[in-house]
Design a protein around this motif. Sequence first.
Motif, PDB file in Angstrom:
ATOM      1  N   ILE A  53       0.713  -1.186  -0.114  1.00  0.00           N
ATOM      2  CA  ILE A  53       0.271  -0.214  -0.001  1.00  0.00           C
ATOM      3  C   ILE A  53       0.667   1.166  -0.055  1.00  0.00           C
ATOM      4  O   ILE A  53       0.731   2.156  -0.769  1.00  0.00           O
ATOM      5  CB  ILE A  53      -1.137   0.063   1.180  1.00  0.00           C
ATOM      6  N   TYR A  54       1.715   1.259   0.969  1.00  0.00           N
ATOM      7  CA  TYR A  54       2.629   2.434   0.951  1.00  0.00           C
ATOM      8  C   TYR A  54       3.596   2.762  -0.083  1.00  0.00           C
ATOM      9  O   TYR A  54       3.631   3.751  -0.503  1.00  0.00           O
ATOM     10  CB  TYR A  54       3.341   2.595   2.411  1.00  0.00           C
ATOM     11  N   ILE A  55       4.330   1.570  -0.658  1.00  0.00           N
ATOM     12  CA  ILE A  55       5.258   1.819  -1.627  1.00  0.00           C
ATOM     13  C   ILE A  55       4.402   2.070  -2.963  1.00  0.00           C
ATOM     14  O   ILE A  55       4.864   2.812  -3.697  1.00  0.00           O
ATOM     15  CB  ILE A  55       6.249   0.576  -1.730  1.00  0.00           C
ATOM     16  N   ARG A  60       3.249   5.848  -7.301  1.00  0.00           N
ATOM     17  CA  ARG A  60       2.380   6.562  -8.263  1.00  0.00           C
ATOM     18  C   ARG A  60       2.167   8.013  -7.881  1.00  0.00           C
ATOM     19  O   ARG A  60       1.872   8.863  -8.878  1.00  0.00           O
ATOM     20  CB  ARG A  60       0.831   5.852  -7.941  1.00  0.00           C
ATOM     21  N   SER A  61       2.211   8.437  -6.463  1.00  0.00           N
ATOM     22  CA  SER A  61       2.062   9.652  -6.390  1.00  0.00           C
ATOM     23  C   SER A  61       3.343  10.705  -6.631  1.00  0.00           C
ATOM     24  O   SER A  61       3.330  11.762  -7.353  1.00  0.00           O
ATOM     25  CB  SER A  61       1.425  10.182  -4.858  1.00  0.00           C
ATOM     26  N   ILE A  62       4.486  10.280  -6.225  1.00  0.00           N
ATOM     27  CA  ILE A  62       5.795  11.029  -6.174  1.00  0.00           C
ATOM     28  C   ILE A  62       6.753  10.502  -7.406  1.00  0.00           C
ATOM     29  O   ILE A  62       7.567  11.408  -7.751  1.00  0.00           O
ATOM     30  CB  ILE A  62       6.055  11.549  -5.075  1.00  0.00           C
ATOM     31  N   ILE A  67      10.789  10.711  -4.605  1.00  0.00           N
ATOM     32  CA  ILE A  67      11.443   9.734  -3.627  1.00  0.00           C
ATOM     33  C   ILE A  67      13.039  10.306  -3.280  1.00  0.00           C
ATOM     34  O   ILE A  67      13.033  10.415  -1.912  1.00  0.00           O
ATOM     35  CB  ILE A  67      11.379   8.188  -3.843  1.00  0.00           C
ATOM     36  N   ILE A  68      13.648  10.283  -4.346  1.00  0.00           N
ATOM     37  CA  ILE A  68      15.022  10.686  -4.207  1.00  0.00           C
ATOM     38  C   ILE A  68      14.892  12.130  -3.657  1.00  0.00           C
ATOM     39  O   ILE A  68      15.852  12.509  -2.708  1.00  0.00           O
ATOM     40  CB  ILE A  68      15.542  10.737  -5.439  1.00  0.00           C
ATOM     41  N   GLY A 108       5.301   8.389   4.104  1.00  0.00           N
ATOM     42  CA  GLY A 108       4.098   9.302   4.361  1.00  0.00           C
ATOM     43  C   GLY A 108       3.688  10.493   3.598  1.00  0.00           C
ATOM     44  O   GLY A 108       2.666  10.650   3.567  1.00  0.00           O
ATOM     45  N   ILE A 109       4.914  11.060   3.201  1.00  0.00           N
ATOM     46  CA  ILE A 109       4.699  12.172   1.875  1.00  0.00           C
ATOM     47  C   ILE A 109       3.789  11.760   0.870  1.00  0.00           C
ATOM     48  O   ILE A 109       3.247  11.996   0.151  1.00  0.00           O
ATOM     49  CB  ILE A 109       6.083  12.706   1.780  1.00  0.00           C
TER      50      ILE A 109
END
Length: 131
Positions: A53-55, A60-62, A67-68, A108-109
Amino acid sequence: MGIILRWLGAFLLLSATYNPTQLNFTRWAEANWQTQMPLTLLLGLLLGVGYMIYIGATLRSIGAFGIILVAAIVAAMVWVLIDYQILTLQNPSLNLWLGIFALSVVLGIGLSWSIIRQRLSGQATVDEVQE
């Protein structure tokens, strides 16, 4: 409040999986694999779903670049704290907690990005529908 809860969920997921104390899934699973194999497998699968779920949401979002970028911002903040001698890296347990914190901020972001973007820009995010 929702953003903090999403970050806290990521922090709990990561620290439940592994942390410098004896209270984590990895050490528990090592000690109980032979006697509690079904429960160990079930808990491992539940953690795996949490990571999916988190990964998945973070990618998908950022995306990888996001992430980097978020990881670099967290690393720069830690560097500033070290430079001002507020933080030291002499304690291996603290270093591991810092790593857990940094990864939880990224996750979280990633999970909260659409909310953050909507609050900053006033524009709602809509998922693309593929047929």
